[in-house]
Design a protein around this motif. Structure first.
Motif, short mmCIF file in Angstrom:
data_model
loop_
_atom_site.label_atom_id
_atom_site.label_comp_id
_atom_site.label_asym_id
_atom_site.label_seq_id
_atom_site.Cartn_x
_atom_site.Cartn_y
_atom_site.Cartn_z
N ASN A 407 0.80 -1.22 0.00
CA ASN A 407 0.00 0.00 0.00
C ASN A 407 0.84 1.27 0.00
O ASN A 407 0.35 2.35 -0.37
CB ASN A 407 -0.95 0.01 1.20
N GLU A 408 2.10 1.17 0.39
CA GLU A 408 2.98 2.34 0.31
C GLU A 408 3.03 2.89 -1.11
O GLU A 408 3.04 4.10 -1.33
CB GLU A 408 4.39 1.99 0.79
N VAL A 410 0.67 2.25 -3.53
CA VAL A 410 -0.68 2.66 -3.93
C VAL A 410 -0.96 4.07 -3.43
O VAL A 410 -1.57 4.89 -4.14
CB VAL A 410 -1.73 1.67 -3.39
N ASP A 411 -0.51 4.37 -2.24
CA ASP A 411 -0.78 5.68 -1.65
C ASP A 411 -0.07 6.82 -2.36
O ASP A 411 -0.39 8.00 -2.12
CB ASP A 411 -0.39 5.69 -0.16
N LYS A 412 0.88 6.51 -3.20
CA LYS A 412 1.57 7.55 -3.97
C LYS A 412 0.69 8.09 -5.10
O LYS A 412 0.99 9.13 -5.69
CB LYS A 412 2.89 7.02 -4.53
N LYS A 414 -2.26 10.02 -6.42
CA LYS A 414 -3.09 11.10 -5.89
C LYS A 414 -4.37 11.33 -6.69
O LYS A 414 -5.17 12.20 -6.34
CB LYS A 414 -2.27 12.40 -5.83
N LYS A 416 -7.86 10.10 -7.32
CA LYS A 416 -8.70 9.20 -6.52
C LYS A 416 -9.25 8.02 -7.31
O LYS A 416 -9.21 6.88 -6.84
CB LYS A 416 -9.85 9.98 -5.88
N HIS A 419 -6.46 5.63 -7.89
CA HIS A 419 -6.07 5.04 -6.61
C HIS A 419 -7.01 3.92 -6.24
O HIS A 419 -6.59 2.82 -5.85
CB HIS A 419 -6.06 6.12 -5.52
N ASP A 420 -8.33 4.16 -6.37
CA ASP A 420 -9.32 3.14 -6.00
C ASP A 420 -9.23 1.93 -6.92
O ASP A 420 -9.39 0.79 -6.47
CB ASP A 420 -10.72 3.75 -6.04
N LEU A 423 -6.13 -0.06 -5.99
CA LEU A 423 -6.36 -0.74 -4.72
C LEU A 423 -7.22 -1.98 -4.91
O LEU A 423 -6.94 -3.04 -4.32
CB LEU A 423 -7.03 0.23 -3.74
N LEU A 440 -6.92 1.14 4.15
CA LEU A 440 -5.94 1.29 3.09
C LEU A 440 -6.15 2.55 2.27
O LEU A 440 -5.44 2.82 1.35
CB LEU A 440 -5.98 0.05 2.18
#
Length: 440
Positions: A407-408, A410-412, A414, A416, A419-420, A423, A440
């Protein structure tokens, strides 16, 4: 190399060549002919080549994948397509290697932004295409680039004019629809001086064996800013080669996020040339399950002084999957004051999973700050024990640590909607018991 297979493809090439775009352009015909000659002489890459020592593409040689000469957009399931179209983006759709204006969403695109299929670009602005086609991707480097140059049926041409900041991303949605199909696309993305844009490449396909061979050439001019995302989530029976080749001008900024999830065998190249005081960031996450083979090959060329590069790739491998990372940073003689860091971290969830990692630093300047790090291992038993001591069962603890590791990256992201989607792809590939999506 397998020149016998190359001969089969070369023979098949003669049947489709008259239907490829740019028939009236002598310079393109010469370029294609040279590429075909190179591929015929070399064949597909072999593990005997140092850059391909961990990746055997013989599976491609056993089949004869055939490119589609015509667009088959009508065969695409609309609901399935919609599930991969990102919200609040301009969407350009390619089906089996052909641009589909019918399926694309371009309403509200600012005036001055040039977005079209490569076939259209060759017809409407051939001089501009000639300037850029092959300027970033050297077809002599390996035969997949030559293969793409000879065979590309279409692609996308994106040009963002100077000083324009796009308020929405542009999604390039690549779809393969059909067994034994071959999608060969050539894309050119140009970001002029002081412009800013985000581009998302998404690769998907139906549940069958097919070949994707895509090359994207990117040009980031002086003081421009380009972020390029790639999410490859193709069929577990598919073969994928995707190359991104980037040239940065002075003070240009380029960021790449590479998510490799699909394919039976998938190879991704990201090669970047940095000019004076330019900045580059490469991030990657590859997840392998079953018998997947996922290869990531990166190269950062520091050509001039004061450039900065950062690279972090992480892999999670389960079952009998194999992950490969070959990262290379080259600092030229004139590239003093270079600042470069590269890291590759791999998590093995099975005793049968394998990670091959080969970081390389080639430094020819004497006033630089460069480093690299590599880790390959399993989950930390101390961390598992710590969670168990907090009333978390062992299976849930392992799941939580695995997702935290992935997830480190995935969180990069920005954006949305992207990102979803990324994920969801991560969650679909590993056990979810005990993992709350909201965490997450």
């Amino acid at each position: 190399m397998n020149t016998a297979t190359a001969s089969r493809y070369a023979a098949e090439y003669q049947t489709i060549a008259p239907k490829l775009p740019g028939q009236s352009l002598p310079w393109l015909q010469t370029l294609r002919a040279k590429a075909l000659e190179q591929f015929s002489a070399m064949g597909f890459p072999s593990p005997r080549e140092e850059e391909w020592r961990y990746t055997n593409v013989s599976g491609i040689e056993k089949k004869l994948f055939v490119p589609s000469a015509d667009l088959t957009a009508g065969d695409v399931n609309a609901e399935w397509l919609k599930s991969y179209q990102l919200q609040d983006t301009w969407v350009l759709v390619l089906v089996n290697g052909h641009f589909s204006a019918e399926l694309s969403v371009l309403d509200g695109l600012p005036e001055g932004v040039s977005v079209m299929g490569m076939a259209d670009a060759l017809a409407k602005q051939p001089d501009k295409v000639e300037k850029y086609l092959g300027a970033a991707a050297d077809q002599a480097e390996h035969s997949f680039i030559a293969f793409n140059t000879a065979w590309f049926t279409d692609g996308l041409f994106v040009h963002v004019p100077a000083k324009l900041v796009l308020d929405k991303p542009i999604q390039l949605l690549h779809i393969v629809n059909g067994a034994d199909a071959m999608a060969t696309t050539r894309n050119i993305i140009i970001t002029d001086e002081m412009a800013e844009v985000k581009v998302i490449e998404t690769f998907i396909g139906n549940d069958s064996a097919y070949l994707t061979a895509a090359v994207t050439e990117v040009f980031v001019e002086q003081n421009a800013d380009l972020t390029l995302y790639k999410m490859q989530s193709e069929s577990e029976k598919a073969y994928h080669f995707g190359g991104s080749y980037i040239k940065q001008a002075r003070d240009a900024r380029f960021t790449h996020h590479n998510f490799a999830f699909g394919g039976l065998l998938a190879r991704s190249d990201v090669h970047v040339d940095l000019d004076h005081a330019s900045e580059c960031e490469l991030n990657g996450l590859y997840l392998g399950i079953k018998r997947q083979h996922i290869d990531n090959h990166t190269r950062i060329n520091h050509l001039k002084p004061y450039a900065i590069s950062r690279e972090l790739y992480k892999g999670v491998l389960d079952d009998r999957a194999r992950g490969v990372f070959q990262g290379r940073v080259i600092v030229a003689v004139d590239a003093q004051k270079t600042d470069s860091q590269m890291n590759n971290r791999n998590l093995l969830l099975s005793d049968d999973a394998e990670a091959d990692t080969k970081p390389q630093l080639e430094i020819y300047a004497d006033d630089v700050k460069c480093g690299h790090g590599v880790t390959v291992g399993q989950l930390d038993e101390k961390s598992i024990f710590y969670l168990q001591s907090r009333c978390v069962d062992e299976e849930t603890a392992r799941n939580m640590l695995t997702f935290a590791f992935a997830n480190e990256m995935v969180d990069k992201v920005k954006i949305k909607s992207l990102h979803d989607m990324v994920l969801e792809q991560v969650l679909a590939r590993f056990p979810q018991e005990g993992v709350n999506k909201e965490w997450l």
